[in-house]
Design a protein around this motif. Structure first.
Motif, short mmCIF file in Angstrom:
data_model
loop_
_atom_site.label_atom_id
_atom_site.label_comp_id
_atom_site.label_asym_id
_atom_site.label_seq_id
_atom_site.Cartn_x
_atom_site.Cartn_y
_atom_site.Cartn_z
N LEU A 213 -4.37 -6.92 15.15
CA LEU A 213 -5.61 -7.58 15.53
C LEU A 213 -6.81 -6.63 15.44
CD1 LEU A 213 -4.41 -9.76 18.55
CD2 LEU A 213 -5.07 -10.55 16.26
N LEU A 214 -6.58 -5.35 15.76
CA LEU A 214 -7.66 -4.37 15.64
C LEU A 214 -8.05 -4.17 14.18
CD1 LEU A 214 -6.56 -1.66 18.25
CD2 LEU A 214 -8.67 -3.02 18.32
N TYR A 215 -7.05 -4.16 13.29
CA TYR A 215 -7.35 -4.05 11.86
C TYR A 215 -8.11 -5.28 11.38
CZ TYR A 215 -4.78 0.19 10.52
OH TYR A 215 -4.37 1.50 10.35
N VAL A 216 -7.62 -6.46 11.76
CA VAL A 216 -8.27 -7.71 11.36
C VAL A 216 -9.67 -7.81 11.95
CG1 VAL A 216 -8.19 -10.23 11.60
CG2 VAL A 216 -6.11 -8.95 11.01
N GLY A 217 -9.84 -7.29 13.17
CA GLY A 217 -11.14 -7.34 13.84
C GLY A 217 -12.22 -6.58 13.12
N SER A 218 -11.84 -5.70 12.20
CA SER A 218 -12.86 -4.96 11.45
C SER A 218 -13.72 -5.89 10.60
CB SER A 218 -12.20 -3.90 10.55
OG SER A 218 -11.40 -4.51 9.55
N ALA A 219 -13.18 -7.09 10.29
CA ALA A 219 -13.96 -8.06 9.50
C ALA A 219 -15.13 -8.62 10.31
CB ALA A 219 -13.06 -9.16 8.96
N PRO A 220 -14.86 -9.30 11.46
CA PRO A 220 -16.00 -9.85 12.20
C PRO A 220 -16.96 -8.81 12.76
CG PRO A 220 -13.94 -10.14 13.43
CD PRO A 220 -13.57 -9.71 12.05
N VAL A 221 -16.45 -7.63 13.17
CA VAL A 221 -17.37 -6.65 13.78
C VAL A 221 -18.29 -6.01 12.73
CG1 VAL A 221 -15.79 -6.10 15.67
CG2 VAL A 221 -15.77 -4.67 13.62
N THR A 222 -17.89 -6.02 11.47
CA THR A 222 -18.78 -5.49 10.42
C THR A 222 -19.60 -6.60 9.76
OG1 THR A 222 -16.93 -5.59 8.84
CG2 THR A 222 -17.37 -3.48 9.90
N VAL A 223 -19.08 -7.83 9.77
CA VAL A 223 -19.81 -8.95 9.18
C VAL A 223 -20.94 -9.40 10.12
CG1 VAL A 223 -19.64 -11.39 8.54
CG2 VAL A 223 -17.97 -9.75 7.67
N ALA A 224 -20.70 -9.34 11.43
CA ALA A 224 -21.69 -9.82 12.42
C ALA A 224 -23.08 -9.20 12.22
CB ALA A 224 -21.18 -9.58 13.83
N PRO A 225 -23.19 -7.85 12.16
CA PRO A 225 -24.53 -7.29 11.95
C PRO A 225 -25.12 -7.68 10.61
CG PRO A 225 -22.84 -5.56 11.82
CD PRO A 225 -22.18 -6.78 12.36
N LEU A 226 -24.26 -7.88 9.60
CA LEU A 226 -24.75 -8.28 8.28
C LEU A 226 -25.38 -9.67 8.34
CD1 LEU A 226 -24.75 -6.92 5.50
CD2 LEU A 226 -22.66 -8.18 4.96
N ILE A 227 -24.79 -10.55 9.16
CA ILE A 227 -25.32 -11.90 9.32
C ILE A 227 -26.68 -11.87 10.01
CG2 ILE A 227 -24.96 -14.11 10.49
CD1 ILE A 227 -21.91 -13.55 10.13
N PHE A 228 -26.77 -11.12 11.13
CA PHE A 228 -28.05 -11.00 11.83
C PHE A 228 -29.12 -10.39 10.92
CE2 PHE A 228 -25.25 -11.10 15.64
CZ PHE A 228 -25.83 -12.19 16.27
N PHE A 229 -28.69 -9.43 10.10
CA PHE A 229 -29.61 -8.78 9.16
C PHE A 229 -30.12 -9.78 8.14
CE2 PHE A 229 -30.33 -6.29 5.23
CZ PHE A 229 -31.35 -5.47 5.68
N ALA A 230 -29.21 -10.59 7.59
CA ALA A 230 -29.59 -11.59 6.59
C ALA A 230 -30.55 -12.63 7.19
CB ALA A 230 -28.34 -12.29 6.05
#
Length: 301
Positions: A213-230
């Motif tokens: 789950l920690l490995y998989v969690g790297s997707a939302p925790v890195t995508v989240a700031p990209l979404i706010f940035f966009a």
């Protein structure tokens, strides 16, 4: 004005999230960076599709994507470039090199300036020329003292700048572009994970649910700031975004020195100091135009 203020807040929040990312990866010390990258790519796609549904953005159709084959191909290139930058960043923050990550993102704007000069025929101001020169001197000083180039920092800074340049040739909207960048690389990531599992070398798939789950969690925790940035890009100026982007490496720098106890010796102090001075010159040069633009917006029609 309300929209611009919201854009500023979204941009600042995105950079804060990026800046504190090393805190998440402290739960994955000495992580297998190959697996982290593969799982981030795979799970970024459903995360992005869910976000687009929540924001009521239309999902891209195959016919729409194929109608602009150049943008589709550039998404593949952008995804590959971002993977290199992200791989170097992840390796750094999972192997006690957060300072290197911080330096990489401090020098990223200077690489972007150089790319604009060579590929977009942009002219450099005096402050930008001075900033690039100071950065070269700062990195040169590190090489002279340590006897080696700060490869991690240079890879992160340069590839993220190249990623930004590549995005200029993609006509899809920001959220669609990020989704496609991950989607076109997903088959390669899936094949790699299957091969890793069959060979018995997978860490994430054989170390329990928490690690997976920690490995998989790297997707939302890195995508989240990209979404706010966009979302911020459509609501605020690029000048303001450029000024606020130093929030990220500044937070990483503070975490590295004061929380993770990384060594900040005289050599790093001189190198960082020269780069910071150059960035301050660019910031001071940009402020008058920013305030002038705000004043013009505030005037009644």
């Amino acid at each position: 004005m309300q929209s611009r203020r919201a854009g500023n807040m979204l941009a600042a929040f995105s950079f804060v999230l990026w800046g504190i990312l090393p805190l998440y990866y402290q739960f994955l010390p000495q992580a297998n960076t190959n697996e982290l990258l593969a799982l981030r790519i795979i799970f970024s796609v459903p995360v992005m599709l869910l976000v687009m549904l929540l924001l009521k953005r239309p999902l891209p159709t195959i016919s729409t994507l194929l109608a602009d084959k150049k943008s589709l191909f550039m998404c593949f290139i952008a995804g590959c470039i971002m993977s290199v930058s992200w791989y170097a960043f992840t390796w750094a923050i999972t192997h006690g090199e957060v300072l290197a990550a911080s330096l990489g993102y401090f020098i990223n704007p200077l690489f972007a300036i150089a790319l604009g000069l060579f590929f977009l025929s942009e002219r450099l101001s005096k402050a930008q020329v001075a900033a690039v020169a100071l950065a070269i001197i700062g990195i040169g000083y590190q090489v002279w003292q340590y006897g080696e180039l700060p490869w991690l920092s240079l890879i992160m800074g340069s590839f993220f700048a190249i990623y930004g340049l590549t995005k200029k040739y993609i006509k899809y909207d920001a959220l669609t572009s990020v989704t496609i960048e991950a989607a076109v690389l997903t088959p390669f990531a899936v094949i790699y994970m299957i091969w890793l599992y069959l060979s018995g070398d997978s860490v994430s798939l054989t170390s329990g649910a928490t690690t997976f789950l920690l490995y998989v969690g790297s997707a939302p925790v890195t995508v989240a700031p990209l979404i706010f940035f966009a979302l911020a890009l459509n609501r605020t100026s690029l000048t303001m975004v450029g000024l606020m982007q130093y929030i990220e490496p500044s937070l990483q720098f503070l975490l590295a020195v004061f929380l993770f106890g990384e060594v900040f010796d005289q050599t790093k102090a001189v190198s960082f100091g020269l780069i910071w001075f150059g960035l301050i010159l660019c910031t001071l040069e940009a402020l008058p135009s920013l305030f002038h633009r705000k004043k013009k917006i505030a005037l009644p029609h």
